[in-house]
Design a protein around this motif. Structure first.
Motif, PDB file in Angstrom:
ATOM      1  N   ALA A   3       0.866  -1.467   0.334  1.00 27.32           N
ATOM      2  CA  ALA A   3       0.099   0.345   0.259  1.00 27.32           C
ATOM      3  C   ALA A   3       0.483   1.634   0.055  1.00 27.32           C
ATOM      4  O   ALA A   3       1.960   1.572   0.401  1.00 27.32           O
ATOM      5  CB  ALA A   3      -0.876   0.238   1.816  1.00 27.32           C
ATOM      6  N   PHE A   4      -0.051   2.378  -0.851  1.00 22.70           N
ATOM      7  CA  PHE A   4       1.130   3.699  -0.550  1.00 22.70           C
ATOM      8  C   PHE A   4      -0.493   4.815  -1.005  1.00 22.70           C
ATOM      9  O   PHE A   4      -1.125   4.879  -1.344  1.00 22.70           O
ATOM     10  CB  PHE A   4       1.897   3.499  -1.911  1.00 22.70           C
ATOM     11  N   LYS A   5       0.063   5.787  -0.091  1.00 20.51           N
ATOM     12  CA  LYS A   5      -0.583   6.943  -0.009  1.00 20.51           C
ATOM     13  C   LYS A   5       0.779   7.989  -0.106  1.00 20.51           C
ATOM     14  O   LYS A   5       1.290   7.725   0.756  1.00 20.51           O
ATOM     15  CB  LYS A   5      -1.163   7.677   1.250  1.00 20.51           C
ATOM     16  N   ARG A   6       0.346   8.665  -0.666  1.00 17.87           N
ATOM     17  CA  ARG A   6       0.952  10.535  -0.501  1.00 17.87           C
ATOM     18  C   ARG A   6      -0.629  11.371  -0.602  1.00 17.87           C
ATOM     19  O   ARG A   6      -0.837  11.448  -1.478  1.00 17.87           O
ATOM     20  CB  ARG A   6       1.560  10.467  -2.348  1.00 17.87           C
ATOM     21  N   GLU A   7       0.488  12.560   0.230  1.00 18.96           N
ATOM     22  CA  GLU A   7      -0.464  13.324   0.628  1.00 18.96           C
ATOM     23  C   GLU A   7      -0.479  14.603  -0.624  1.00 18.96           C
ATOM     24  O   GLU A   7       0.506  14.125  -0.840  1.00 18.96           O
ATOM     25  CB  GLU A   7      -0.685  14.038   2.131  1.00 18.96           C
ATOM     26  N   ASP A   8      -1.649  14.947  -1.045  1.00 19.28           N
ATOM     27  CA  ASP A   8      -1.161  16.413  -1.225  1.00 19.28           C
ATOM     28  C   ASP A   8      -0.229  17.222  -1.049  1.00 19.28           C
ATOM     29  O   ASP A   8      -0.552  17.242   0.001  1.00 19.28           O
ATOM     30  CB  ASP A   8      -2.748  17.465  -2.192  1.00 19.28           C
ATOM     31  N   LYS A   9       0.328  17.491  -1.696  1.00 16.38           N
ATOM     32  CA  LYS A   9       1.492  18.767  -2.254  1.00 16.38           C
ATOM     33  C   LYS A   9       2.664  18.033  -0.983  1.00 16.38           C
ATOM     34  O   LYS A   9       3.339  19.090  -0.895  1.00 16.38           O
ATOM     35  CB  LYS A   9       1.841  19.730  -1.179  1.00 16.38           C
ATOM     36  N   SER A  10       3.049  16.347  -0.872  1.00 14.97           N
ATOM     37  CA  SER A  10       3.984  15.677  -0.584  1.00 14.97           C
ATOM     38  C   SER A  10       5.442  15.673  -1.404  1.00 14.97           C
ATOM     39  O   SER A  10       4.932  15.602  -2.717  1.00 14.97           O
ATOM     40  CB  SER A  10       3.988  14.909  -0.138  1.00 14.97           C
ATOM     41  N   GLY A  11       6.043  16.358  -1.375  1.00 14.55           N
ATOM     42  CA  GLY A  11       7.690  16.003  -2.302  1.00 14.55           C
ATOM     43  C   GLY A  11       7.362  15.001  -3.341  1.00 14.55           C
ATOM     44  O   GLY A  11       7.198  13.741  -3.084  1.00 14.55           O
ATOM     45  N   ILE A  12       8.174  15.027  -4.478  1.00 13.49           N
ATOM     46  CA  ILE A  12       7.921  13.687  -5.308  1.00 13.49           C
ATOM     47  C   ILE A  12       9.096  13.263  -5.216  1.00 13.49           C
ATOM     48  O   ILE A  12       9.247  12.168  -5.193  1.00 13.49           O
ATOM     49  CB  ILE A  12       8.727  14.714  -7.002  1.00 13.49           C
ATOM     50  N   LEU A  13       9.978  13.370  -4.514  1.00 14.45           N
ATOM     51  CA  LEU A  13      11.328  12.692  -3.359  1.00 14.45           C
ATOM     52  C   LEU A  13      10.346  11.075  -2.329  1.00 14.45           C
ATOM     53  O   LEU A  13      11.442  10.346  -1.980  1.00 14.45           O
ATOM     54  CB  LEU A  13      12.514  13.201  -3.325  1.00 14.45           C
ATOM     55  N   ARG A  14       9.669  12.177  -1.800  1.00 13.33           N
ATOM     56  CA  ARG A  14       8.953  11.172  -0.427  1.00 13.33           C
ATOM     57  C   ARG A  14       8.664   9.764  -0.780  1.00 13.33           C
ATOM     58  O   ARG A  14       8.676   9.197   0.274  1.00 13.33           O
ATOM     59  CB  ARG A  14       7.983  12.084  -0.039  1.00 13.33           C
ATOM     60  N   PHE A  15       8.205   9.828  -2.281  1.00 11.63           N
ATOM     61  CA  PHE A  15       8.212   7.960  -1.854  1.00 11.63           C
ATOM     62  C   PHE A  15       9.173   7.160  -1.366  1.00 11.63           C
ATOM     63  O   PHE A  15       9.014   6.708  -0.964  1.00 11.63           O
ATOM     64  CB  PHE A  15       7.449   7.992  -3.587  1.00 11.63           C
ATOM     65  N   ASP A  16      10.449   7.817  -2.821  1.00 13.30           N
ATOM     66  CA  ASP A  16      11.480   7.586  -2.522  1.00 13.30           C
ATOM     67  C   ASP A  16      12.655   6.766  -1.088  1.00 13.30           C
ATOM     68  O   ASP A  16      13.020   6.041  -0.841  1.00 13.30           O
ATOM     69  CB  ASP A  16      12.462   7.633  -3.592  1.00 13.30           C
ATOM     70  N   ILE A  17      11.713   7.703  -0.321  1.00 10.79           N
ATOM     71  CA  ILE A  17      12.611   8.079   1.161  1.00 10.79           C
ATOM     72  C   ILE A  17      11.702   7.457   1.451  1.00 10.79           C
ATOM     73  O   ILE A  17      11.987   6.084   2.838  1.00 10.79           O
ATOM     74  CB  ILE A  17      12.647   9.713   2.074  1.00 10.79           C
ATOM     75  N   ALA A  18      10.847   7.421   1.743  1.00  4.94           N
ATOM     76  CA  ALA A  18       9.024   6.145   2.792  1.00  4.94           C
ATOM     77  C   ALA A  18      10.029   4.525   2.435  1.00  4.94           C
ATOM     78  O   ALA A  18      10.312   4.207   3.529  1.00  4.94           O
ATOM     79  CB  ALA A  18       8.439   6.344   2.716  1.00  4.94           C
ATOM     80  N   TYR A  19       9.687   4.609   0.889  1.00  4.37           N
ATOM     81  CA  TYR A  19      10.005   3.613  -0.021  1.00  4.37           C
ATOM     82  C   TYR A  19      11.187   2.521   0.740  1.00  4.37           C
ATOM     83  O   TYR A  19      11.713   1.549   1.403  1.00  4.37           O
ATOM     84  CB  TYR A  19      10.599   3.181  -1.103  1.00  4.37           C
ATOM     85  N   GLY A  20      12.897   3.647   1.308  1.00  2.86           N
ATOM     86  CA  GLY A  20      13.937   3.063   1.523  1.00  2.86           C
ATOM     87  C   GLY A  20      13.758   2.937   2.956  1.00  2.86           C
ATOM     88  O   GLY A  20      14.612   2.034   3.472  1.00  2.86           O
ATOM     89  N   LYS A  21      13.523   3.916   3.865  1.00  2.00           N
ATOM     90  CA  LYS A  21      13.584   3.636   5.190  1.00  2.00           C
ATOM     91  C   LYS A  21      12.907   2.292   5.395  1.00  2.00           C
ATOM     92  O   LYS A  21      13.458   1.158   6.335  1.00  2.00           O
ATOM     93  CB  LYS A  21      12.666   4.992   5.934  1.00  2.00           C
ATOM     94  N   ALA A  22      11.636   2.088   4.823  1.00  6.01           N
ATOM     95  CA  ALA A  22      10.761   0.811   5.190  1.00  6.01           C
ATOM     96  C   ALA A  22      11.504  -0.219   4.653  1.00  6.01           C
ATOM     97  O   ALA A  22      11.954  -1.115   4.691  1.00  6.01           O
ATOM     98  CB  ALA A  22       9.509   0.938   4.496  1.00  6.01           C
ATOM     99  N   TRP A  23      12.320  -0.494   3.437  1.00  7.83           N
ATOM    100  CA  TRP A  23      13.236  -1.470   2.735  1.00  7.83           C
ATOM    101  C   TRP A  23      14.562  -1.796   3.515  1.00  7.83           C
ATOM    102  O   TRP A  23      15.049  -2.951   3.275  1.00  7.83           O
ATOM    103  CB  TRP A  23      13.676  -0.076   1.249  1.00  7.83           C
ATOM    104  N   GLY A  24      15.340  -0.173   4.193  1.00  7.42           N
ATOM    105  CA  GLY A  24      16.531  -0.509   5.190  1.00  7.42           C
ATOM    106  C   GLY A  24      15.612  -1.247   6.127  1.00  7.42           C
ATOM    107  O   GLY A  24      16.862  -2.026   6.799  1.00  7.42           O
ATOM    108  N   ALA A  25      15.004  -1.346   6.799  1.00  6.59           N
ATOM    109  CA  ALA A  25      14.271  -2.369   8.159  1.00  6.59           C
ATOM    110  C   ALA A  25      14.217  -2.853   7.887  1.00  6.59           C
ATOM    111  O   ALA A  25      15.042  -3.888   8.381  1.00  6.59           O
ATOM    112  CB  ALA A  25      13.549  -1.793   8.366  1.00  6.59           C
ATOM    113  N   LEU A  26      13.467  -3.876   6.594  1.00  2.00           N
ATOM    114  CA  LEU A  26      13.588  -5.168   6.224  1.00  2.00           C
ATOM    115  C   LEU A  26      14.873  -6.092   6.208  1.00  2.00           C
ATOM    116  O   LEU A  26      14.953  -6.769   6.599  1.00  2.00           O
ATOM    117  CB  LEU A  26      12.475  -5.608   5.447  1.00  2.00           C
TER     118      LEU A  26
END
Length: 143
Positions: free
Chosen positions: A40-63
């Motif tokens: 699942a993925f959700k991005r709020e309006d006005k969230s920056g374009i790099l935020r997906f990569d950062i959020a994914y990277g935080k979760a992926w690194g933890a795993l």
């Protein structure tokens, strides 16, 4: 076992609500299953374009490392050379700052991870924890 779509939806919705309650900047939330696949993925309006990569990277690194990204950040500070190597090995996907939280069941089995980006890392992490707990699961920010 892995986090289900229903659980991942609860996590994203609750995390975003928590972000609004805390007056966070616009957030981006990524929930991965135990194999590192996006559920699942959700991005709020006005969230920056790099935020997906950062959020994914935080979760992926933890795993990938088997503990939350808060612990990754602490270890990166103590051993920057090793984390430089990890950055290369992971092709830049690992983001060692708080906001990546492992999702565990009651028995301690890792079901996946959530990563959030958009505000200060501590706030991102608090929103992730709220989402995981709302889904009836356990949040693990460290070892």
């Amino acid at each position: 076992m892995s986090v289900t779509l229903a659980q991942a939806s609860t996590i994203t919705d609750t995390a975003l609500k928590k972000g609004r309650d805390m007056n966070c900047a616009p957030l981006t939330v990524a929930v991965l299953d135990a194999g590192g696949h996006l559920v699942a993925f959700k991005r709020e309006d006005k969230s920056g374009i790099l935020r997906f990569d950062i959020a994914y990277g935080k979760a992926w690194g933890a795993l990938g490392m088997g503990f939350g990204s808060r612990e990754l950040a602490e270890r990166a500070g103590k051993n920057p050379l090793f984390f430089g190597v990890l950055a290369n090995v992971s092709q830049g996907r690992l983001v060692p700052v708080p906001g990546g939280v492992l999702i565990k069941d009651a028995g301690g089995t890792v079901l996946g991870a959530v990563g959030i980006s958009g505000d200060m890392s501590d706030k991102d992490e608090a929103c992730a924890i709220a989402g995981i707990e709302a889904a009836g699961l356990k949040a693990a920010v460290g070892v």
